[in-house]
Structure formats: C-alpha cells, structure tokens
Design a protein around this motif. Structure first.
Motif, PDB file in Angstrom:
ATOM      1  N   ARG A 324      11.395   7.364  60.643  1.00 18.07           N
ATOM      2  CA  ARG A 324      10.750   8.532  60.040  1.00 18.07           C
ATOM      3  C   ARG A 324      11.100   8.563  58.541  1.00 18.07           C
ATOM      4  NH1 ARG A 324       9.370  13.610  62.317  1.00 18.07           N
ATOM      5  NH2 ARG A 324      10.436  12.979  64.225  1.00 18.07           N
ATOM      6  N   VAL A 325      10.108   8.364  57.695  1.00 20.49           N
ATOM      7  CA  VAL A 325      10.311   8.384  56.244  1.00 20.49           C
ATOM      8  C   VAL A 325       9.526   9.554  55.663  1.00 20.49           C
ATOM      9  CG1 VAL A 325      10.063   7.119  54.081  1.00 20.49           C
ATOM     10  CG2 VAL A 325      10.615   5.883  56.187  1.00 20.49           C
ATOM     11  N   ASN A 326      10.219  10.495  55.054  1.00 18.64           N
ATOM     12  CA  ASN A 326       9.589  11.659  54.446  1.00 18.64           C
ATOM     13  C   ASN A 326      10.434  12.137  53.274  1.00 18.64           C
ATOM     14  OD1 ASN A 326      11.796  12.899  55.666  1.00 18.64           O
ATOM     15  ND2 ASN A 326      10.618  13.624  57.417  1.00 18.64           N
ATOM     16  N   PRO A 327       9.960  13.119  52.513  1.00 22.04           N
ATOM     17  CA  PRO A 327      10.741  13.585  51.367  1.00 22.04           C
ATOM     18  C   PRO A 327      12.138  14.076  51.747  1.00 22.04           C
ATOM     19  CG  PRO A 327       8.492  14.394  51.216  1.00 22.04           C
ATOM     20  CD  PRO A 327       8.616  13.748  52.543  1.00 22.04           C
ATOM     21  N   LEU A 328      12.298  14.657  52.946  1.00 20.81           N
ATOM     22  CA  LEU A 328      13.603  15.164  53.352  1.00 20.81           C
ATOM     23  C   LEU A 328      14.641  14.047  53.382  1.00 20.81           C
ATOM     24  CD1 LEU A 328      15.354  17.494  54.384  1.00 20.81           C
ATOM     25  CD2 LEU A 328      14.589  16.934  56.705  1.00 20.81           C
ATOM     26  N   LEU A 329      14.229  12.837  53.733  1.00 22.36           N
ATOM     27  CA  LEU A 329      15.152  11.712  53.776  1.00 22.36           C
ATOM     28  C   LEU A 329      15.759  11.455  52.398  1.00 22.36           C
ATOM     29  CD1 LEU A 329      16.447   9.201  55.053  1.00 22.36           C
ATOM     30  CD2 LEU A 329      14.303   7.983  54.619  1.00 22.36           C
ATOM     31  N   LEU A 330      14.919  11.400  51.368  1.00 19.85           N
ATOM     32  CA  LEU A 330      15.427  11.135  50.027  1.00 19.85           C
ATOM     33  C   LEU A 330      16.173  12.340  49.456  1.00 19.85           C
ATOM     34  CD1 LEU A 330      12.555   9.024  48.414  1.00 19.85           C
ATOM     35  CD2 LEU A 330      14.600   8.290  49.649  1.00 19.85           C
ATOM     36  N   ILE A 331      15.775  13.549  49.842  1.00 22.14           N
ATOM     37  CA  ILE A 331      16.504  14.732  49.400  1.00 22.14           C
ATOM     38  C   ILE A 331      17.910  14.728  49.996  1.00 22.14           C
ATOM     39  CG2 ILE A 331      16.587  17.257  49.553  1.00 22.14           C
ATOM     40  CD1 ILE A 331      13.488  17.179  49.476  1.00 22.14           C
ATOM     41  N   ALA A 332      18.008  14.349  51.279  1.00 21.63           N
ATOM     42  CA  ALA A 332      19.320  14.257  51.910  1.00 21.63           C
ATOM     43  C   ALA A 332      20.186  13.209  51.218  1.00 21.63           C
ATOM     44  CB  ALA A 332      19.157  13.924  53.392  1.00 21.63           C
ATOM     45  N   LYS A 333      19.585  12.079  50.898  1.00 21.52           N
ATOM     46  CA  LYS A 333      20.331  11.027  50.208  1.00 21.52           C
ATOM     47  C   LYS A 333      20.759  11.493  48.820  1.00 21.52           C
ATOM     48  CE  LYS A 333      22.005   6.844  50.327  1.00 21.52           C
ATOM     49  NZ  LYS A 333      23.058   6.466  51.315  1.00 21.52           N
ATOM     50  N   ALA A 334      19.893  12.230  48.138  1.00 23.48           N
ATOM     51  CA  ALA A 334      20.233  12.749  46.820  1.00 23.48           C
ATOM     52  C   ALA A 334      21.418  13.716  46.903  1.00 23.48           C
ATOM     53  CB  ALA A 334      19.023  13.443  46.202  1.00 23.48           C
ATOM     54  N   LEU A 335      21.432  14.568  47.926  1.00 26.06           N
ATOM     55  CA  LEU A 335      22.545  15.496  48.103  1.00 26.06           C
ATOM     56  C   LEU A 335      23.843  14.745  48.363  1.00 26.06           C
ATOM     57  CD1 LEU A 335      23.789  18.283  48.491  1.00 26.06           C
ATOM     58  CD2 LEU A 335      22.935  18.269  50.843  1.00 26.06           C
ATOM     59  N   LEU A 336      23.784  13.691  49.171  1.00 24.74           N
ATOM     60  CA  LEU A 336      24.985  12.910  49.459  1.00 24.74           C
ATOM     61  C   LEU A 336      25.537  12.239  48.209  1.00 24.74           C
ATOM     62  CD1 LEU A 336      23.852  11.293  52.847  1.00 24.74           C
ATOM     63  CD2 LEU A 336      25.539  13.115  52.532  1.00 24.74           C
ATOM     64  N   VAL A 337      24.646  11.741  47.359  1.00 26.10           N
ATOM     65  CA  VAL A 337      25.089  11.127  46.109  1.00 26.10           C
ATOM     66  C   VAL A 337      25.693  12.182  45.186  1.00 26.10           C
ATOM     67  CG1 VAL A 337      24.321   9.920  44.026  1.00 26.10           C
ATOM     68  CG2 VAL A 337      23.445   9.216  46.259  1.00 26.10           C
ATOM     69  N   ALA A 338      25.068  13.366  45.135  1.00 25.14           N
ATOM     70  CA  ALA A 338      25.595  14.439  44.292  1.00 25.14           C
ATOM     71  C   ALA A 338      26.980  14.875  44.770  1.00 25.14           C
ATOM     72  CB  ALA A 338      24.638  15.620  44.300  1.00 25.14           C
ATOM     73  N   ILE A 339      27.200  14.890  46.075  1.00 29.68           N
ATOM     74  CA  ILE A 339      28.521  15.248  46.604  1.00 29.68           C
ATOM     75  C   ILE A 339      29.540  14.173  46.238  1.00 29.68           C
ATOM     76  CG2 ILE A 339      29.842  15.537  48.738  1.00 29.68           C
ATOM     77  CD1 ILE A 339      27.368  16.866  49.947  1.00 29.68           C
ATOM     78  N   LYS A 340      29.136  12.914  46.270  1.00 29.40           N
ATOM     79  CA  LYS A 340      30.043  11.836  45.889  1.00 29.40           C
ATOM     80  C   LYS A 340      30.472  11.968  44.432  1.00 29.40           C
ATOM     81  CE  LYS A 340      30.468   6.794  45.839  1.00 29.40           C
ATOM     82  NZ  LYS A 340      29.788   5.502  46.144  1.00 29.40           N
ATOM     83  N   ARG A 341      29.538  12.427  43.591  1.00 31.27           N
ATOM     84  CA  ARG A 341      29.861  12.622  42.173  1.00 31.27           C
ATOM     85  C   ARG A 341      30.650  13.912  41.931  1.00 31.27           C
ATOM     86  NH1 ARG A 341      26.880  10.307  38.126  1.00 31.27           N
ATOM     87  NH2 ARG A 341      26.448  12.323  37.132  1.00 31.27           N
ATOM     88  N   ASN A 342      30.537  14.860  42.843  1.00 29.78           N
ATOM     89  CA  ASN A 342      31.221  16.155  42.714  1.00 29.78           C
ATOM     90  C   ASN A 342      31.893  16.500  44.036  1.00 29.78           C
ATOM     91  OD1 ASN A 342      29.818  17.131  39.973  1.00 29.78           O
ATOM     92  ND2 ASN A 342      28.219  16.336  41.316  1.00 29.78           N
ATOM     93  N   PRO A 343      32.934  15.768  44.423  1.00 27.05           N
ATOM     94  CA  PRO A 343      33.504  15.912  45.773  1.00 27.05           C
ATOM     95  C   PRO A 343      34.106  17.276  46.070  1.00 27.05           C
ATOM     96  CG  PRO A 343      34.921  14.538  44.382  1.00 27.05           C
ATOM     97  CD  PRO A 343      33.650  14.759  43.621  1.00 27.05           C
ATOM     98  N   ASP A 344      34.463  18.049  45.043  1.00 27.07           N
ATOM     99  CA  ASP A 344      35.098  19.349  45.291  1.00 27.07           C
ATOM    100  C   ASP A 344      34.153  20.349  45.951  1.00 27.07           C
ATOM    101  OD1 ASP A 344      37.361  18.322  44.208  1.00 27.07           O
ATOM    102  OD2 ASP A 344      37.299  19.472  42.345  1.00 27.07           O
ATOM    103  N   VAL A 345      32.833  20.071  45.921  1.00 25.14           N
ATOM    104  CA  VAL A 345      31.897  20.999  46.541  1.00 25.14           C
ATOM    105  C   VAL A 345      31.917  20.875  48.058  1.00 25.14           C
ATOM    106  CG1 VAL A 345      29.843  19.507  46.633  1.00 25.14           C
ATOM    107  CG2 VAL A 345      29.576  21.973  46.251  1.00 25.14           C
ATOM    108  N   ASN A 346      32.426  19.751  48.549  1.00 23.13           N
ATOM    109  CA  ASN A 346      32.471  19.497  49.992  1.00 23.13           C
ATOM    110  C   ASN A 346      33.818  19.974  50.528  1.00 23.13           C
ATOM    111  OD1 ASN A 346      31.435  18.397  52.449  1.00 23.13           O
ATOM    112  ND2 ASN A 346      32.765  16.620  52.182  1.00 23.13           N
ATOM    113  N   ALA A 347      33.933  21.285  50.702  1.00 27.42           N
ATOM    114  CA  ALA A 347      35.228  21.870  51.036  1.00 27.42           C
ATOM    115  C   ALA A 347      35.039  23.065  51.954  1.00 27.42           C
ATOM    116  CB  ALA A 347      35.956  22.279  49.756  1.00 27.42           C
ATOM    117  N   ALA A 348      36.156  23.656  52.365  1.00 31.63           N
ATOM    118  CA  ALA A 348      36.136  24.843  53.215  1.00 31.63           C
ATOM    119  C   ALA A 348      37.284  25.751  52.809  1.00 31.63           C
ATOM    120  CB  ALA A 348      36.252  24.460  54.690  1.00 31.63           C
TER     121      ALA A 348
END
Length: 500
Positions: A324-348
């Motif tokens: 299944r290839v759709n815009p959500l796939l690339l948006i999810a990948k973009a979010l994962l890359v953004a988290i890798k660049r800003n790891p402090d956002v992935n917290a609790a």
C-alpha cells in the motif's frame, strides 16, 4: 466406569485479555449447546475496552451450557461456558446447569484479586470484589453465598455456577496455596483500598489518603466522588448509594430495525446508546489527557506536490509491488526522520517519579476509525523499518483495524501518533495527545490550490499539518523545529535520503 461430575464439567471463565481490564462484552457465540469443541477452538468473540478478541476454549468435549447471551457485559473471572469433557459417561448433569428457573440466580462472586500485600479488599454490597487494573485474576474463593435452588439454563444465566465436589478439597487446597503465596497463614494484612488508576491519581493530586475514605462504588470501589467528598467539609459529604447488581438478562431474539437501534434503546425521537467498550475507554483516555497534559498545537501549510509525484513513482516501483503506497506512508517516514533529528520530542512524562522518560525507539501510532470507535494501534520499532517494511506494516495495521481484529497488545506502548483527518476532507484540527505520549501529528486534506512557486502563482498540491505536544516536556522551540522538519521533507522529499 463413569466420570466424576467434579471433573467431567469444566468451566471456562472470562480471561483478562487486556492486561487488567475488568470486563468484556460477548459479541458473538460461535458454538451452541451440544456442539463438539476441541482444545484451541475459538468459541466466541468478546470486546474489551481496547479491542475485539476471539477466545479459544482450552478443553476437548461437548458444549453443555452458554452462561451469557450475546451483547452481555461480563466481569473478568466469571464463568461464561460449561464444557462436558467426558460426554456419554452416564453421569447426570450438574443441578445448576439442568434446573429451570422462573427467575435468574444471583451472580456468584468472582475470585478476590490479590494485591502485592495480600487480598485486594473486602467484598462490596453485592458480595463480590471487582478485578482492578494490574491485579489480574486469582483462583476461585471457597467462600460463597448461599445459592438458590434454581438456575437459568442456556444463554443469559448468572455467572459462576459451582460444580459439585469442588467446594471441599479443591477449595481448601486453593485457600492453602493462596495463603502460602501471601506469605502468611493467619490474619491477612491490611487490605489495599480498591480504586482505579485515575481515581488514585486524583487522590494523590489532592493529598487524600485512600485508606481513610469510605467507598461508595459497586463492590467497594472508591469513586471520584468519594475523593472529592473527602476534601469537602464533613457536612457537605453525602455518600452515594451503590446500585444493586442485577443478573444479566438474556440477549433479545428479535433483530433491531436499524444500526442505531442495535446500539441502543429508541424511545420516541431519541436513541440512547450505552457508553461501553472502545468508546468508553477512548472517552476516559481523552478526558484524562486533555486535563492532565498542557496541550500546545502549531500549524503549518506546505506544498506537497513533489511528495505526491514521488508517491505515484513508488506505486510502479518493483520493490514496492503489492504494498500500500499513499501519502500517509511518506508522511509517516517524514515524521520518523524528524524525530531522529529531534529525539527529545519522543518522550513521556512520569508524574509518579517526577522524571522525563526519553524513548530510544519509536512505536508509531496510527489513529483508525472503526465501527466500534476510534482506536490507535501502533507499529512497533517503526524507526528501524525500511520504506517497504513500513508500507507493509501500515497496510496490515489498517486492514486489521477495519476488520475489528486489532489486539490489545497492538495498542499499547505507543510513543507518537499520526491522525489523518484529511481522509474526511477536513483541512486541519487540534488533536488530543494519547495518554503517555508527548506528540501527535494531524494531517489535513491534500488539495489543489493556487501557490506561489518559483515566483509565479501556480496550482500546487497543498496540505496543512498540525502538531500537538505536551508543553511540560516539549517547549515551543522543539515542537516548532519538529513540525518545520516534517514540512521541509514533504516539500522536498529527497531530504528523506540526505537527512536520514
């Protein structure tokens, strides 16, 4: 030689399928009395506050009795089906299963849950102790109320009918084992007050000792009203009266005329729908999140024309065949890359220990609308997946959710979430955080709009992103940087390579 009735008829009890949930609704029976069953065969489907789950029977034999009808909500630990594991042995059926009654019996009390220091607490006004989150289900207690001489046979009867011969030797053995597990054989230690986690947190925030509160909830549970009453003047505290627990009624035979009538009771120009299952759990989670975590939501509108072109190219790529290839796939990948660049956002935020917990993994939640309500299953370790692996995981997640087969485990442990409101034609929204997470991204509809591109106004594919985050641990600079990185990747998707 005939089989002993104490071992011939086996009771299958409602298990705790959702890590501490107290009840489940029987959605559908796949067997009827007289049907043969084998170990591992699915006999019914139940819905907890988290998901719909199929229950396999752990015995070989013949179904003797269904204790509850479809649509009945059953406590964890209550017997739901009786199986004759030695059919044709010549022994008579247990009296509780064969007698016909003019009125339902009182439900038998389920097992008393054991806390870390012993029994969880005394039985409530109905003579039962509810199972609370984190306590699990203990072995059946040997102390039972006096039973009436009649019972309801078939679906809709009271739970937990005893099997002859089990209340003596087996009960004494269970009591001895329980005493040994508790580390004592004499007087039990002081019981822990019964209260659900949100109520415990409220008491902690208000500085109220739960041990000093007189519970008014069903089964001796301390309610939010009890906690608030403990902080009010003594003259203002009026204890509520716990409603008596009635034996569940048999499921109706007639089919309702509409879906709305199937979900509730129609009277005049109104339909009242019971709040239960996934809807009840979602409401509690959202209220808790909205009034616990200080939300901040930021927005950005971005040209995603290049991303949409890449989606079309990937659809014809042989490495993505069948996925299944759709815009959500690339948006999810973009979010994962953004988290890798800003790891402090992935917290609790750990309120109990007063700590910020940084997660070195990403369990990516995807909000999914299902007939039973909104659920948020997550892709475990999404940060380690390649694009084809992420596409496969997204496809399985969506298909499973639509079929109503999402397991409770699939909805636990999420770290960040995406909610795609654009599928409904909505431009944007202010999403509420999932409890325990620090950020959630809302994706709006992708529309062809006039946009200034290379100095000229041209029609471009444009969308609006909204990022909500917990301002206790994500400040404005960090939240803004994460949202800006996502937008930059979607505008220039080659950054998926250069930034990754």
């Amino acid at each position: 030689m005939t089989a002993d009735t104490s071992t011939r008829y086996r009771e299958f009890k409602m298990p705790d399928v959702g890590e501490g949930l107290t009840e489940a609704e029987i959605l559908k029976w796949y067997v009827q009395p007289g049907d043969s069953v084998t170990d591992g065969q699915v006999v019914c489907e139940v819905e907890t506050a988290k998901a719909a789950v199929e229950l396999p029977i752990p015995y070989d034999g013949v179904v003797h009795e269904l204790r509850f009808g479809e649509g009945t909500t059953v406590d964890v630990g209550a017997s739901i089906i009786t199986v004759d594991v030695a059919p044709g042995s010549g022994e008579p059926a247990p009296a509780a299963a064969s007698a016909v009654a003019e009125e339902p019996v009182e439900p038998a009390e389920p097992a008393e849950p054991a806390g870390p220091d012993g029994p969880a607490g005394p039985a409530g006004p109905t003579g039962r102790t509810p199972v609370l989150v984190g306590y699990g289900v203990a072995e059946a207690s040997t102390k039972r109320r006096a039973r009436r001489g009649t019972s309801v046979a078939g679906a809709g009867a009271g739970a937990g009918a005893s099997v002859p011969g089990q209340a003596t030797a087996a009960g004494a053995a269970a009591a001895a084992i329980q005493a040994e597990m508790n580390g004592h054989t004499g007087t039990p230690p002081q019981p822990r007050p019964l209260a659900k986690p949100p109520v415990r947190k409220l008491a902690k925030d208000l500085g109220v000792d739960l041990a000093t509160i007189t519970p008014t909830g069903p089964g001796g549970i301390i309610t939010r009203e009890d906690v608030h009453a403990a902080t009010a003047p003594a003259t203002a505290a009026v204890p509520a009266v716990a409603a008596p627990v009635q034996a569940p009624a048999p499921a109706p035979v007639a089919e309702p005329a509409t879906a709305a009538q199937a979900a509730g009771v129609t009277a005049g120009r109104e339909t009242r729908i019971p709040i239960k299952g996934v809807r009840k759990a979602t409401a509690a989670a959202m209220v808790g999140s909205a009034f616990t975590a200080p939300h901040v939501t930021e927005f950005i509108t971005v040209d995603v024309t290049r991303t949409m072109k890449l989606v079309e190219e990937l659809k014809s790529d042989k490495d993505m065949a069948g996925l299944r290839v759709n815009p959500l796939l690339l948006i999810a990948k973009a979010l994962l890359v953004a988290i890798k660049r800003n790891p402090d956002v992935n917290a609790a935020w750990d309120e109990a220990n007063q700590e910020i917990v940084l997660k070195h993994y990403v369990n990516l939640g995807i909000a999914a609308a299902t007939p039973r309500g909104l659920i948020v299953p997550n892709i475990k370790d999404a940060h380690d997946k390649t694009l084809p692996q992420l596409a496969e995981a997204l496809g399985e997640l969506v298909s499973t959710a639509r079929e109503g087969r999402t397991t409770p485990a699939a909805m636990q442990g999420g770290t960040v979430t995406i909610t795609n409101v654009g599928v409904f034609g909505v431009d944007t929204g202010t999403p509420i955080l999932n409890p325990g997470e620090s950020a959630i991204l809302a994706v709006g509809a992708i529309k062809l709009q006039p946009w200034v591109h290379k100095g000229k106004v041209k029609p471009r594919q444009v969308t609006t992103l909204a990022l909500s985050f917990d301002h206790r641990l994500v400040d404005g600079a960090l939240g803004s940087q994460v949202l800006a990185d996502i937008a930059a990747i979607l505008e220039q998707p080659k950054r998926l390579i250069t930034w990754a």
